[in-house]
Write a protein that holds these residues in place. Structure first.
Motif, PDB file in Angstrom:
ATOM      1  N   LYS A 101      28.838  -4.887  11.850  1.00 47.57           N
ATOM      2  CA  LYS A 101      27.531  -4.583  11.705  1.00 47.57           C
ATOM      3  C   LYS A 101      27.774  -4.905  10.161  1.00 47.57           C
ATOM      4  O   LYS A 101      26.560  -5.879   9.340  1.00 47.57           O
ATOM      5  N   ARG A 102      27.920  -4.994   9.338  1.00 42.35           N
ATOM      6  CA  ARG A 102      28.297  -5.236   8.064  1.00 42.35           C
ATOM      7  C   ARG A 102      28.842  -6.410   7.593  1.00 42.35           C
ATOM      8  O   ARG A 102      27.555  -7.306   6.740  1.00 42.35           O
ATOM      9  N   LEU A 105      25.723  -9.452   8.354  1.00 42.02           N
ATOM     10  CA  LEU A 105      24.910  -9.715   7.161  1.00 42.02           C
ATOM     11  C   LEU A 105      25.086 -10.695   6.506  1.00 42.02           C
ATOM     12  O   LEU A 105      23.731 -11.775   6.359  1.00 42.02           O
ATOM     13  N   THR A 242      17.190  -8.260   3.363  1.00 49.15           N
ATOM     14  CA  THR A 242      18.475  -7.206   3.656  1.00 49.15           C
ATOM     15  C   THR A 242      17.989  -6.540   4.885  1.00 49.15           C
ATOM     16  O   THR A 242      18.827  -6.212   5.989  1.00 49.15           O
ATOM     17  N   ILE A 243      16.678  -5.012   4.486  1.00 50.04           N
ATOM     18  CA  ILE A 243      16.136  -5.012   6.022  1.00 50.04           C
ATOM     19  C   ILE A 243      16.057  -4.713   7.117  1.00 50.04           C
ATOM     20  O   ILE A 243      16.706  -4.900   8.073  1.00 50.04           O
ATOM     21  N   TYR A 246      19.382  -6.876   8.551  1.00 50.25           N
ATOM     22  CA  TYR A 246      19.841  -5.547   9.599  1.00 50.25           C
ATOM     23  C   TYR A 246      19.194  -5.586  10.949  1.00 50.25           C
ATOM     24  O   TYR A 246      19.731  -5.378  12.113  1.00 50.25           O
ATOM     25  N   ASN A 250      20.984  -5.386  14.186  1.00 49.14           N
ATOM     26  CA  ASN A 250      21.268  -4.082  15.117  1.00 49.14           C
ATOM     27  C   ASN A 250      21.155  -4.048  16.469  1.00 49.14           C
ATOM     28  O   ASN A 250      21.010  -3.780  17.591  1.00 49.14           O
TER      29      ASN A 250
ATOM     30  N   LEU B  26      21.948  -3.181  -4.971  1.00 47.66           N
ATOM     31  CA  LEU B  26      21.256  -4.524  -3.600  1.00 47.66           C
ATOM     32  C   LEU B  26      23.099  -4.329  -2.917  1.00 47.66           C
ATOM     33  O   LEU B  26      22.441  -4.159  -1.799  1.00 47.66           O
ATOM     34  N   LEU B  29      23.258  -1.473  -0.290  1.00 48.14           N
ATOM     35  CA  LEU B  29      22.110  -1.762   1.264  1.00 48.14           C
ATOM     36  C   LEU B  29      22.790  -3.082   1.968  1.00 48.14           C
ATOM     37  O   LEU B  29      22.346  -2.437   3.402  1.00 48.14           O
ATOM     38  N   GLU B  30      23.465  -4.182   1.202  1.00 46.08           N
ATOM     39  CA  GLU B  30      23.591  -4.775   2.072  1.00 46.08           C
ATOM     40  C   GLU B  30      25.088  -4.377   2.764  1.00 46.08           C
ATOM     41  O   GLU B  30      25.997  -4.366   3.377  1.00 46.08           O
ATOM     42  N   MET B  31      25.881  -3.266   2.026  1.00 42.68           N
ATOM     43  CA  MET B  31      27.132  -2.544   2.761  1.00 42.68           C
ATOM     44  C   MET B  31      26.744  -1.068   3.785  1.00 42.68           C
ATOM     45  O   MET B  31      27.045  -0.631   4.473  1.00 42.68           O
ATOM     46  N   GLY B  32      25.254  -1.952   4.547  1.00 43.17           N
ATOM     47  CA  GLY B  32      24.792  -1.016   4.416  1.00 43.17           C
ATOM     48  C   GLY B  32      23.052   0.296   4.449  1.00 43.17           C
ATOM     49  O   GLY B  32      23.197   1.347   5.298  1.00 43.17           O
ATOM     50  N   LEU B  34      20.776   2.072   4.246  1.00 43.95           N
ATOM     51  CA  LEU B  34      19.139   0.990   4.265  1.00 43.95           C
ATOM     52  C   LEU B  34      18.197   2.905   4.874  1.00 43.95           C
ATOM     53  O   LEU B  34      19.085   3.422   5.908  1.00 43.95           O
ATOM     54  N   PRO B  35      16.870   3.008   5.116  1.00 41.59           N
ATOM     55  CA  PRO B  35      16.514   3.816   5.500  1.00 41.59           C
ATOM     56  C   PRO B  35      16.738   3.922   6.601  1.00 41.59           C
ATOM     57  O   PRO B  35      16.182   2.398   7.554  1.00 41.59           O
ATOM     58  N   ASN B  56      26.601   4.683   8.260  1.00 42.31           N
ATOM     59  CA  ASN B  56      26.083   3.481   8.874  1.00 42.31           C
ATOM     60  C   ASN B  56      27.215   2.998   9.485  1.00 42.31           C
ATOM     61  O   ASN B  56      27.731   1.332   9.548  1.00 42.31           O
ATOM     62  N   SER B  58      29.910   2.358   7.620  1.00 45.48           N
ATOM     63  CA  SER B  58      30.414   1.912   5.900  1.00 45.48           C
ATOM     64  C   SER B  58      31.198   2.427   6.171  1.00 45.48           C
ATOM     65  O   SER B  58      30.958   3.052   5.075  1.00 45.48           O
TER      66      SER B  58
END
Lengths: 697, 75
Positions: A101-102, A105, A242-243, A246, A250, B26, B29-32, B34-35, B56, B58
């Motif tokens: 997943k990561r 990105l 970024t969101i 993801y 996802n 940032l 966030l990039e590592m997961g 996130l909201p 998440n 990670s």
């Protein structure tokens, strides 16, 4: 020459990217630096079928194309510059099945650059243990790419990857997600202004603070009205991007990746519970440290003795085979011992890097960083400074190179600047002989002798100086660093032999050829300065000495002549010239020469004194006796408690290592920091030695 | 008072709420981070810093002052 397919290997750290690189290229690889910076550039050649070759470039590991370190800048600079000679025909993004997943990105960002891209999913051998299944055809379709499912550890899937690289022409270079939708007006305007450009490329040029000078200006000339107004707005945009990415990932993985939680084994959790434990974690770490010290000081002494004897033998043989003359002297007394001085450190450095790369490959090093960060931070260092400080007890050179993974420039710079205070192995011979001379050989109680306590104290002083200096630097250096402390805690793995071996060989090579050149050059210069004199007293030394000492014969006469020659050689006059400067510290001109010559490397001190005190053999005991018998003008012993302590402190603090200065220059890109280091450490050494001597005398 | 990752206890799980502060790197966030994603506190170094998280899927460690910027809802 047939055309080579240019391949860039891209991927997050800890995905096994380097293993894939090692498998593709074998030992057919080269390590250098990118021009002007110290980021390592690894490249190699991979043979595909029917004589087709691929040039593989292993780009620095990065989590995304939003760069936060020098290493990551390299990736963007290359991928945005079509004219760069390394610009890839095909990008290979390496990911790890457990962190797909990561890892995806970065993949979606690379796809946005419209470069043909292959996705490598590595560590397929771990799928069973972690209960993961993949729907590869679906993932290929959704991500608009070809996937190579491989296991670098078991050497599986590499041929499929090679085939994909060979047929790169059929790969899609279309993006797989439209992430720049969060500010429609802005991007609509941008698109209109540059209709021919990829939107994401423009976006990167606007947002990234990297050196785009090399990239064609006209092609990507962004006018000021496209600049993002404020730092926080920019950040919010990047967060939204970024969101978006993801969300896409996802959705894709919901359809293409399945995890059976029951099949997963909890090795990581169980090991973490012990290795990051508040008590056991530290206990294990210190036990490992002890093992490393044992290897560096004890185990490596055997090969080091062999090397020492080997070079002495080589010197003797050369002397007996070649006709006598100044040129042969240069070889036997200058170049061979100089080379020996480099080669002798190889066992220590190889052991050190063996341990460090095993600890890193296994995933343990991240746990050490985790345990030590809080303590180190108090002094302006990072948890990541632990590795360089450990390495420093063997040699400061590899230690300075080991600071490269500290992302925060200020923390990295402080680490580089204080590492030379740790007690390196070159100080040891100096410490041992001075301690034997001036510290009484008596015991306190049953176990501790004054001498070993003094040695321990010196190690402690070195460590304290490093920590104290970092504290001062932290308070005084006004450097703004953007990078934050975020460290990935990778899963535990058994280190792969091939990776460890290649790493040890590479690091040792870097030391031998980097530092080696300087050590060699200095030893030749020293030899020249000690072998020639400015006037008759040097050239007619034999005559003068044999008339003055008619009672001496044979070896005694020869050593007396050698000593007289040295006194009147260039280096001898240099020693006399600096005598007024070192006299307040309690030294005479001979010790002065020792200090000058050990500027090249500290361990030279003992050898120089051996020559000065006309001791033919360099057995420690004889030098010691000769030094003990040395008297000053008033007839009192020259090496007493006051001058001895003063010398010990001088060697503890002084920056007497050309090679370290050269490495610091390379790593900090200029003479500013190494010169400051030299001045600061020399002043500290001089003043503490002065104070100690004046108080004790 | 807002609940953040810094308030979690070892083993506790939480959902990340809206991320608003620009102090959050940032990279995180990039590592997961996130909201809407789940975060679990796995381990703390002495003096509660840094902290070891599973976000998440990670696994990563961050310092406490950054953790205190990320608002969560404990599960």
């Amino acid at each position: 020459m047939a055309k080579q397919i240019k391949v860039s290997l891209i991927g997050n750290p800890n995905t096994g990217k380097t293993s894939v690189f090692n498998l593709l290229t074998g030992l057919n690889q080269q390590v250098g630096n990118y021009p002007g910076i110290t980021v390592q550039k690894k490249e190699g050649i991979c043979k595909l079928s029917r004589g087709v070759k691929a040039h593989i470039l292993d780009l620095p590991g990065t989590y995304s194309l939003n760069a936060s370190s020098l290493d990551e800048n390299v990736v963007i600079e290359l991928l945005l510059n079509k004219k760069d000679k390394d610009f890839p025909d095909v990008a290979v993004v390496v990911s790890d099945v457990e962190n797909l997943k990561r890892n995806l990105l970065l993949f979606t960002q690379i796809k946005d650059l419209e470069i043909p891209t292959i996705l490598v999913i590595n560590m397929a051998d771990r799928m069973k243990r972690t209960g993961i299944t993949l729907d590869v055809p679906l993932l290929e379709k959704e991500l608009n790419t070809k996937i190579a499912l491989i296991s670098a550890r078991k050497n599986e899937g590499i041929d499929e990857l090679k085939q994909l690289i060979e047929s790169y022409g059929t790969l899609s270079s279309e993006p797989c997600v439209d992430a720049l939708t969060f500010a429609p007006d802005y991007f609509e305007r941008l698109k209109k202004a540059f209709p021919k450009q990829s939107l994401y490329k423009l976006w990167l040029v606007i947002t990234q603070d990297v050196n785009f000078r090399k990239i064609d200006k006209q092609e990507l000339d962004i006018t000021p009205d496209f600049q993002i107004k404020s730092e926080s707005e920019l950040k919010r945009f990047q967060q939204k991007e970024t969101i978006k990415r993801y969300q896409f990932i996802n959705n894709v993985l919901k359809k293409g990746l399945f995890i059976d939680e029951k099949a997963a084994t909890g090795v990581r959790a169980r090991l973490d519970r012990i290795l990051t434990h508040k008590v056991w974690g530290y206990a294990i770490f210190f036990a490992i440290l002890l093992l490393i010290f044992q290897a560096i000081y004890d185990w490596s002494s055997y090969p080091m003795d062999l090397i020492d004897e080997g070079f002495a033998w080589l010197s003797e043989v050369t002397k007996s085979v070649l006709p006598a003359g100044p040129f042969v002297d240069l070889i036997t007394d200058g170049i061979i011992p100089g080379l020996g001085g480099i080669v002798i450190f190889i066992p220590q450095i190889a052991f050190l890097f063996l341990f460090i790369s095993i600890l890193e490959e296994s995933g343990y090093m991240s746990r050490v960083v985790f345990l030590m960060d809080r303590v180190m931070r108090k002094f302006g260092l990072s948890g990541k400074s632990v590795v360089p400080l450990i390495s420093g007890t063997a040699c400061a050179i590899p230690a300075v190179m080991a600071t490269r993974n500290i992302e925060n420039w200020k923390e990295r710079l402080i680490t580089i600047l204080v590492v030379p205070f740790t007690t390196c192995s070159a100080r040891l011979p100096v410490y041992l002989i001075i301690i034997a001379l001036v510290i009484p050989d008596e015991k306190i109680g049953w176990i501790f002798s004054y001498q070993s306590l003094t040695l321990m104290l010196l190690y402690f002083i070195g460590f304290l100086a490093a920590v104290g200096a970092s504290w001062i630097l932290n308070k005084t250096l006004n450097i703004k660093s953007k990078s934050y402390f975020v460290i990935e805690m990778p899963g535990y793995k058994v280190p792969m032999f091939k990776n460890v071996a290649i790493n040890v060989i590479e690091k040792t090579k870097a030391f031998v050829f980097g530092a080696g050149k300087i050590i060699l050059a200095i030893s030749i210069i020293l030899w020249v300065l000690a072998s020639f004199g400015p006037n008759e007293k040097f050239s007619k030394a034999e005559e003068i000495v044999s008339t003055a000492h008619t009672n001496l014969t044979g070896e005694e006469l020869e050593t007396e002549i050698a000593s007289y020659k040295l006194e009147h050689s260039f280096i001898g006059y240099a020693g006399k010239a600096i005598e007024p400067i070192v006299a307040p510290l309690g030294y005479d001109w001979k010790i002065g020469i020792g200090i000058i010559s050990s500027f090249a490397a500290r361990e030279v001190f003992v050898g120089t004194l051996a020559t000065i005190y006309s001791v033919g053999s360099d057995e420690e005991e004889t030098i010691k006796n000769r030094m003990a018998a040395e008297v000053d003008a008033k007839g009192l012993p020259l090496f007493n408690l006051a001058s001895g302590i003063s010398l010990l402190l001088f060697y503890a603090f002084a920056m007497q290592c050309m090679s370290t200065l050269a490495i610091v220059k390379r790593e900090t890109n200029g003479w500013k920091w190494p010169l400051m280091q030299l001045v600061f450490m020399s002043l500290l050494a001089y003043s503490t030695a002065l104070i100690a001597y004046q108080i004790l005398k | 008072m807002k609940t953040t990752i810094a308030d979690l206890k070892i083993g506790q799980r939480a959902l990340i709420k809206e991320i608003t502060s620009d102090l959050i790197p940032l990279k995180l966030l990039e590592m997961g981070c996130l909201p809407g994603n789940e975060v679990q506190l796995l381990q703390m170094a002495p003096f509660q810093c840094p902290i070891y998280l599973n976000v998440n899927g990670s696994h990563l460690a961050i310092r406490k002052e950054v953790a205190a910027q990320i608002e969560v809802q404990i599960l």
